[in-house]
Scaffold this active site. Structure first.
Site, PDB file in Angstrom:
ATOM      1  NE  ARG A  53       2.296  58.195 102.893  1.00 58.38           N
ATOM      2  CZ  ARG A  53       1.770  59.320 103.778  1.00 58.38           C
ATOM      3  NH1 ARG A  53       2.275  60.790 102.935  1.00 58.38           N
ATOM      4  NH2 ARG A  53       3.796  58.762 105.266  1.00 58.38           N
TER       5      ARG A  53
ATOM      6  CD  GLN B  12       8.856  65.565 112.548  1.00 59.35           C
ATOM      7  OE1 GLN B  12       9.466  66.490 111.424  1.00 59.35           O
ATOM      8  NE2 GLN B  12      10.260  64.945 113.278  1.00 59.35           N
TER       9      GLN B  12
ATOM     10  CG  HIS C  43       3.794  65.530 111.568  1.00 61.52           C
ATOM     11  ND1 HIS C  43       5.342  65.755 110.845  1.00 61.52           N
ATOM     12  CD2 HIS C  43       3.507  67.668 111.807  1.00 61.52           C
ATOM     13  CE1 HIS C  43       5.739  67.116 110.887  1.00 61.52           C
ATOM     14  NE2 HIS C  43       5.066  67.771 111.742  1.00 61.52           N
TER      15      HIS C  43
ATOM     16  CE1 TYR D 161      -1.096  62.238 103.800  1.00 61.61           C
ATOM     17  CE2 TYR D 161      -2.108  63.687 101.875  1.00 61.61           C
ATOM     18  CZ  TYR D 161      -1.323  63.231 102.901  1.00 61.61           C
ATOM     19  OH  TYR D 161      -0.999  63.824 102.834  1.00 61.61           O
TER      20      TYR D 161
ATOM     21  CG  ASN E  56      19.234  61.579 111.077  1.00 62.28           C
ATOM     22  OD1 ASN E  56      18.137  61.418 110.743  1.00 62.28           O
ATOM     23  ND2 ASN E  56      19.717  62.323 109.544  1.00 62.28           N
ATOM     24  CG  LEU E  57      21.730  56.327 106.725  1.00 62.52           C
ATOM     25  CD1 LEU E  57      22.496  55.628 107.218  1.00 62.52           C
ATOM     26  CD2 LEU E  57      20.105  55.980 105.017  1.00 62.52           C
TER      27      LEU E  57
ATOM     28  CB  THR F 197      13.310  64.335 112.181  1.00 66.09           C
ATOM     29  OG1 THR F 197      13.193  65.017 112.124  1.00 66.09           O
ATOM     30  CG2 THR F 197      13.986  64.265 113.030  1.00 66.09           C
ATOM     31  CB  SER F 198      15.972  65.831 107.298  1.00 69.23           C
ATOM     32  OG  SER F 198      14.368  65.817 106.774  1.00 69.23           O
TER      33      SER F 198
ATOM     34  CG  ASP G 234       4.904  54.914 110.367  1.00 69.03           C
ATOM     35  OD1 ASP G 234       4.948  54.160 111.435  1.00 69.03           O
ATOM     36  OD2 ASP G 234       5.968  54.748 110.041  1.00 69.03           O
TER      37      ASP G 234
HETATM   38  P1  OAD Z   1      12.721  63.399 106.148  1.00 69.59           P
HETATM   39  O1  OAD Z   1      12.110  62.515 104.686  1.00 69.59           O
HETATM   40  O2  OAD Z   1      13.166  64.493 105.253  1.00 69.59           O
HETATM   41  O3  OAD Z   1      14.476  63.007 106.946  1.00 69.59           O
HETATM   42  C1  OAD Z   1      14.312  61.461 106.665  1.00 69.59           C
HETATM   43  C2  OAD Z   1      16.135  61.225 107.688  1.00 69.59           C
HETATM   44  O4  OAD Z   1      15.695  59.781 107.823  1.00 69.59           O
HETATM   45  C3  OAD Z   1      16.801  62.222 106.454  1.00 69.59           C
HETATM   46  O5  OAD Z   1      17.632  62.628 107.364  1.00 69.59           O
HETATM   47  C4  OAD Z   1      17.923  60.432 106.788  1.00 69.59           C
HETATM   48  O6  OAD Z   1      19.216  60.900 105.799  1.00 69.59           O
HETATM   49  C5  OAD Z   1      17.155  60.173 107.476  1.00 69.59           C
HETATM   50  N1  OAD Z   1      17.511  58.170 107.449  1.00 69.59           N
HETATM   51  C6  OAD Z   1      16.758  57.354 106.250  1.00 69.59           C
HETATM   52  N2  OAD Z   1      16.599  56.168 106.614  1.00 69.59           N
HETATM   53  C7  OAD Z   1      17.309  56.135 108.145  1.00 69.59           C
HETATM   54  C8  OAD Z   1      17.763  55.174 108.704  1.00 69.59           C
HETATM   55  N3  OAD Z   1      17.881  53.631 108.429  1.00 69.59           N
HETATM   56  N4  OAD Z   1      18.213  55.362 109.959  1.00 69.59           N
HETATM   57  C9  OAD Z   1      18.127  56.132 110.125  1.00 69.59           C
HETATM   58  N5  OAD Z   1      18.246  57.945 109.585  1.00 69.59           N
HETATM   59  C10 OAD Z   1      17.853  57.586 108.423  1.00 69.59           C
HETATM   60  O7  OAD Z   1      11.378  62.604 106.987  1.00 69.59           O
HETATM   61  P2  OAD Z   1      11.576  63.855 108.386  1.00 69.59           P
HETATM   62  O8  OAD Z   1      12.251  64.697 108.375  1.00 69.59           O
HETATM   63  O9  OAD Z   1      10.888  62.898 109.085  1.00 69.59           O
HETATM   64  O10 OAD Z   1       5.476  66.461 107.019  1.00 69.59           O
HETATM   65  O11 OAD Z   1       9.972  65.268 107.554  1.00 69.59           O
HETATM   66  C11 OAD Z   1       9.595  65.929 108.565  1.00 69.59           C
HETATM   67  C12 OAD Z   1       8.211  65.927 107.674  1.00 69.59           C
HETATM   68  O12 OAD Z   1       8.274  66.519 106.528  1.00 69.59           O
HETATM   69  C13 OAD Z   1       7.465  65.019 107.915  1.00 69.59           C
HETATM   70  O13 OAD Z   1       6.572  64.290 109.338  1.00 69.59           O
HETATM   71  C14 OAD Z   1       6.033  65.312 106.587  1.00 69.59           C
HETATM   72  C15 OAD Z   1       7.088  65.819 105.607  1.00 69.59           C
HETATM   73  O14 OAD Z   1       6.769  66.777 105.384  1.00 69.59           O
HETATM   74  C16 OAD Z   1       3.823  66.681 106.820  1.00 69.59           C
HETATM   75  O15 OAD Z   1       3.745  65.603 106.100  1.00 69.59           O
HETATM   76  C17 OAD Z   1       3.363  66.941 107.725  1.00 69.59           C
END
Ligand code: OAD
Length: 232
Positions: free
Chosen positions: A59, A91, A109, A56, A201-202, A176-177, A94
């Site tokens: 980051r 979530q 988060h 961390y 989403n991408l 978000t995924s 930053d």
């Molecule tokens: P992920 O890394 O799981 O997903 C990121 C999503 O963003 C994916 O679906 C990509 O396709 C999409 N993506 C990437 N680049 C993009 C762009 N330029 N424009 C639009 N979309 C884009 O991240 P989160 O869903 O945020 O939690 O992950 C959720 C949580 O999992 C995080 O907060 C973290 C992690 O474990 C903790 O640490 C508690």
């Protein structure tokens, strides 16, 4: 949407990707090279605090080198111009939403720029490293940890978030995924409240089929266009 419509926006790592902050699950994602259980659980911190602090600290240090992108700035513009209720739930840990001008914001988060003293349960704005276990500014104990919600811990502000979801007219998920709960379930809560649901989403996410509409592309393009639509 009329201008009194209530909006909840959920953001994930994808909104910060174009700022150069790695996502979690992509090919060069943050979890690549790290097992989640080694860096993002209370057990990992108990077992190897130095490794977790170093993860961390790195980051946190990198935040100085990144800047909000067009998507963060567009949401800041929406926040300042939207007369109805609005809540941005991120979530992300930053501070790019704040730097993009968002005020009606919760970090479910946690935040890299906050340190939590587990001795006296106080939180402190924090810019530097925690790896040397500096004393807590309130009680002096060397027990500051990253103020990050780890797996197995309760996300922040859940009451406020669920209240907003239960009365929203529009729910938007950005970058978000849809793999981590409870955030992944917000689309269902919003639908039960009768909201229109939109995903930006991408790539298709694990939850795409649950949304009324999915727009595929980069957040830096799609979010400013959505904000223009809403404010038109
Ligand atoms: P992920 O890394 O799981 O997903 C990121 C999503 O963003 C994916 O679906 C990509 O396709 C999409 N993506 C990437 N680049 C993009 C762009 N330029 N424009 C639009 N979309 C884009 O991240 P989160 O869903 O945020 O939690 O992950 C959720 C949580 O999992 C995080 O907060 C973290 C992690 O474990 C903790 O640490 C508690």
């Amino acid at each position: 949407m009329d201008r009194q419509s209530r909006i909840v926006i959920l953001t994930g790592a994808g909104i910060s990707a174009e700022s150069g902050v790695p996502t979690f699950r992509g090919p060069d994602g943050l979890w690549e090279g790290h097992r989640v259980e080694d860096v993002a659980t209370p057990e990992a911190f108990a077992r190897n605090p130095a490794l977790v602090q170093a993860f961390y600290d790195a980051r946190r240090a990198r935040l100085a080198d990144v800047a909000p992108n067009a998507a963060h700035i567009a949401l800041g513009r929406l926040d300042s111009a939207w007369p109805g209720e609005l809540l941005i739930v991120t979530q992300n840990v930053d501070d790019l939403h704040e730097r993009g001008g968002a005020l009606r914001l919760v970090h479910m988060h946690g935040e890299l720029l906050s340190a939590w003293c587990t001795a006296c349960d106080t939180r402190h704005r924090w810019q530097g490293p925690l790896g040397s276990f500096p004393p807590c500014p309130a009680c002096g104990a060397p027990q500051l940890r990253p103020d990050i919600v780890w797996f197995g811990e309760m996300p922040y502000a859940m009451n406020r978030i669920l209240r907003s979801l239960a009365r929203c007219d529009l729910f938007v998920a950005i970058g978000t995924s849809g793999q981590v709960y409870p955030a992944a379930g917000f689309v269902e809560t919003a639908r039960e409240a009768g909201a229109r649901t939109l995903e930006l989403n991408l790539d298709p996410s694990a939850m795409s089929a649950r949304f009324h509409e999915s727009r595929l592309g980069r957040a830096g393009t799609l979010v400013p266009a959505l904000v223009d639509e809403l404010l038109a």
